[in-house]
Scaffold this motif. Structure first.
Motif, PDB file in Angstrom:
ATOM      1  N   ARG A 176       0.842  -1.186   0.000  1.00 44.31           N
ATOM      2  CA  ARG A 176       0.000   0.000   0.000  1.00 44.31           C
ATOM      3  C   ARG A 176       0.888   1.251   0.000  1.00 44.31           C
ATOM      4  NH1 ARG A 176      -2.554  -0.161   4.902  1.00 44.31           N
ATOM      5  NH2 ARG A 176      -3.358  -2.120   4.130  1.00 44.31           N
ATOM      6  N   VAL A 216      -0.932  -4.805   1.297  1.00 48.01           N
ATOM      7  CA  VAL A 216      -0.249  -4.962   2.594  1.00 48.01           C
ATOM      8  C   VAL A 216       0.531  -3.676   2.842  1.00 48.01           C
ATOM      9  CG1 VAL A 216       0.531  -7.119   3.638  1.00 48.01           C
ATOM     10  CG2 VAL A 216       0.936  -6.731   1.225  1.00 48.01           C
ATOM     11  N   PRO A 217       0.653  -3.274   4.115  1.00 50.56           N
ATOM     12  CA  PRO A 217       1.421  -2.052   4.381  1.00 50.56           C
ATOM     13  C   PRO A 217       2.874  -2.223   3.940  1.00 50.56           C
ATOM     14  CG  PRO A 217       0.229  -2.773   6.348  1.00 50.56           C
ATOM     15  CD  PRO A 217       0.119  -3.865   5.340  1.00 50.56           C
ATOM     16  N   GLU A 275       5.985  -4.348   4.760  1.00 52.75           N
ATOM     17  CA  GLU A 275       5.688  -5.607   5.444  1.00 52.75           C
ATOM     18  C   GLU A 275       5.797  -6.805   4.496  1.00 52.75           C
ATOM     19  OE1 GLU A 275       1.951  -6.783   7.624  1.00 52.75           O
ATOM     20  OE2 GLU A 275       2.438  -4.869   8.577  1.00 52.75           O
TER      21      GLU A 275
END
Lengths: 399, 290
Positions: free
Chosen positions: A182, A210-211, A214
């Motif tokens: 993201r 996903v951030p 990560e």
């Protein structure tokens, strides 16, 4: 040879206060530098952290070109100053100001991470410093933030994945789930793919993220298994790409749901991905076995210089130097003839290892995008996915 | 979400939590018992992973890599304690933070000299390399399940040593009242040295065990360090059982956060931490009087 000064992370910490002071006075740069003094090229790249290897290859590629020209571009000797940007956007403005202010870099080459690059773009716009971006693909850099003094020798995020939309649609694939980090690069690559894919009748069933940065994908892979799309399209890079591809294969998804991706998913990572990457198809402006004279010569020279197998990052560094060369050659090495130099760079036609390379009004490359498939531990050419892809440069007011 | 998918996600959560526990347990020991904030914990995690890659590539055996990697980390821990860390006991946290930050830089540099900047991967032992078919199109790597079991064994061992052995008793006494322990004639300094070395060895063990399912890359310790601190603070500083609870909570929050609230999943664990600390300022199993 070239001067080499490494500004370490520690020196930067101690010098941060000084740099901040200098930052407010970039106009103090001495105008009296003699033309025969070396042109100072600031390399602002990630020499440590996740993108360290990419930074090194860009650096090596750039230096290779300069060495091939006898240490001079357009007759002007080249000196280097390096800054490790650590891929940290929060330190980017200070680092860039330091290069432009204290180190008096005439040209800045950088960088890999888009967040850092956009901070560099801002400083470059404010200080009118010539900037060549050798990797970061943020659409904005040659979109709303475009400027005469800002060039890109790599790609826009839009450019690399847009052709893949048609490739998948043509292959009869109807439903696709996407997965990425993201952050801007992820969103732009996925959106460009989706734009073309839906235009050709495809449907995006879910956009998963996903951030950044990560690397825990298990939950989303389970989600993919539940959704059962016809294919998955993804973008990750570096360590994240290795882990995603391996996790995807380990989850057994590859057998029923083919994985496609932006080229970075399998670039510079294949040794670590091993068999898990076999058969993955991606699009990029380069393929490892591109059988054209410029590429063959480049790969040989790069191998001789560094002992490593050249890749797209090295090519982008190499082409950044070629682009600077085009500009400096037009003005006989006198970078004070700014407008003429920039016009020559914008009109440059480079015989790049990746194929023919030109630049659009926003100074983003116009280039072929190739469809590749991972075979024998390489990204081998399947076909040209789309010829001379030109980024629409949305929001750019130049030209 | 049907029951099977829910079960698989639950498995994902527990497995992730177990990995976090393995890394955080060493941190909570050093932090809780020695009172030393070791920012370099993540760096040792990374070093462990690189050692695993290097030794496994050289010897071809993951098990040799595991034993040798842990042994190397343990010895490094002993040396570091006797040269640097023992000067920090009872000193200001700022000094500890500075020293361990320095260690991060040194370890990064050493890693670069020895192993370079490349991304690597490590193959799991052959008999754990397969996977189990869970649903029609989803399978689960056996190695991930093995990690769960392995972490539980490590947790049980740490717990037994601390609660049931004489060494554990000395460690607990020393953590409780340093001066009184010394007055009683116990060579607490030596025990400290071993506790620190065990903490470092656990960090490296985490890196080694996780290497086959993760990737080995230069910045891998940074994210893990932050997560480890969250786990330790959440569970209660110095409490191994707390670290286990904290790690499981993080695993659950992260996994189900990604499934149900993808747009805010990155902040959910910090929201969880804030809420728990409001409710129990010393962590879930933290000692009240600290």
């Amino acid at each position: 040879m070239s001067n080499r000064l490494i500004v370490s992370r520690r020196t930067l910490l101690t010098g941060a206060a000084g740099a901040a002071t200098l930052a407010v006075a970039p106009a103090l740069r001495s105008p009296a530098i003699a033309q025969n003094a070396p042109l100072k090229v600031g390399l602002m790249l990630p020499y440590t952290g996740t993108y360290a290897k990419l930074g090194k290859f860009i650096d090596d590629g750039f230096r290779l070109y300069v060495e091939q020209k006898g240490g001079k571009l357009g007759g002007r000797e080249i000196a280097f100053v390096q800054v490790d940007d650590e891929s940290k956007p929060e330190a980017a403005t200070d680092n860039m100001n330091r290069l432009v202010g204290r180190e008096k870099a005439d040209v800045v080459i950088g960088t890999v991470h888009s967040g850092v690059a956009m901070a560099m773009v801002k400083v470059a716009r404010d200080t009118k410093t010539l900037l060549i971006i050798p990797n970061a693909g943020a659409n904005d850099a040659t979109g709303p933030a475009c400027a005469p003094n800002i060039f890109r020798s790599s790609f826009s995020n839009w450019q690399t994945t847009f052709p893949m939309g048609k490739v998948l649609a043509d292959a009869g694939i109807k439903n696709v789930a996407t997965i990425t980090w993201r952050y801007t690069a992820g969103a732009e690559m996925i959106d460009a793919f989706a734009e073309n894919f839906t235009k050709h009748g495809g449907k995006i069933v879910e956009k998963m993220t996903v951030p950044f940065p990560e690397v825990e994908f298990q939950a989303l892979l389970t989600r993919v298994a539940t959704l059962k799309p016809d294919a998955v399209f993804s973008f990750f890079a570096g360590g994240g790409a290795v882990k995603f591809v391996k996790d995807y294969a380990a989850a057994g998804l590859g057998k029923t749901i083919p994985l496609y991706g932006a080229g970075f998913l399998t670039d510079g990572t294949l040794a670590a991905q091993g068999d898990a990457a076999n058969g993955i198809r991606t699009t990029l402006h380069y393929a490892d076995n591109l059988d054209i004279p410029a590429n063959i010569a480049f790969l040989k020279a790069f191998k001789d210089k560094t002992g490593n197998v050249g890749d797209i990052y090295a090519v982008q560094g190499f082409d950044a130097a070629a682009l600077l060369d085009a500009g400096l050659s037009a003005v006989g090495g006198d970078d004070k003839q700014r407008d003429k130099m920039i016009a020559a760079m914008g009109a440059a036609k480079i015989d790049s290892p990746r194929g023919p390379l030109a630049f659009n009004k926003a100074h983003n490359p116009i280039q072929n995008i190739y469809l590749r498939e991972v075979r024998n531990g390489r990204n081998e050419l399947v076909s040209i996915a789309q010829k001379d892809v030109d980024d629409p440069a949305r929001g750019c007011k130049l030209g | 979400m049907d029951l099977v998918t829910f079960g698989v996600q639950l498995l994902n959560a527990v497995q992730y939590g177990m990995v976090l526990f393995l890394v955080a347990s060493g941190l909570t020991l050093v932090f809780g018992i020695l009172g030393v904030i070791n920012l370099a914990h993540g760096a040792f995690y990374m070093l462990g992973a690189y050692l695993a890659y290097w030794i496994a590539a050289y010897t071809g055996s993951f098990w040799i890599a595991m034993v040798a990697g842990v042994a190397i980390a343990f010895v490094v821990g002993l040396v570091l304690e006797s040269v640097f860390i023992r000067r920090l006991y009872g000193r200001d946290h700022l000094v500890q933070v500075l020293l361990s930050f320095g260690l991060i830089l040194v370890i990064d540099e050493v890693r670069e000299i020895l192993f370079g900047k490349d991304v690597h991967s490590v193959a799991p032992p052959a008999w754990l390399a397969g996977s189990i078919q869970l649903t029609d199109n989803l399978s689960y790597p056996v190695y991930r399940l093995a990690i769960c079991g392995f972490c539980m064994i490590v947790a049980a061992l740490i717990f037994l040593v601390i609660t049931r052995t004489k060494i554990g008793m000395i460690v607990r006494a020393g953590a409780e009242n340093r001066e009184m322990t010394r007055v009683l004639g116990i060579r607490f300094d030596v025990v400290n040295r071993y506790v620190f070395a065990v903490g470092i060895a656990l960090a490296a063990l985490g890196g080694i065990v996780i290497a086959p399912i993760s990737t080995v890359f230069p910045g891998m310790g940074d994210g893990m360090l932050i997560l480890s601190f969250v786990v330790v603070v959440l569970g209660g500083i110095g409490s191994v059982a707390g670290a286990a609870v904290g790690a499981l909570l993080i695993g659950l929050t992260d996994t189900f956060g990604k499934v149900f609230f993808p747009s805010v999943s990155s902040i959910l664990i910090y929201v969880l931490m804030a809420m728990v600390l409001l409710w129990r300022p010393n962590g879930i199993l933290g000692r009240r009087e600290v």
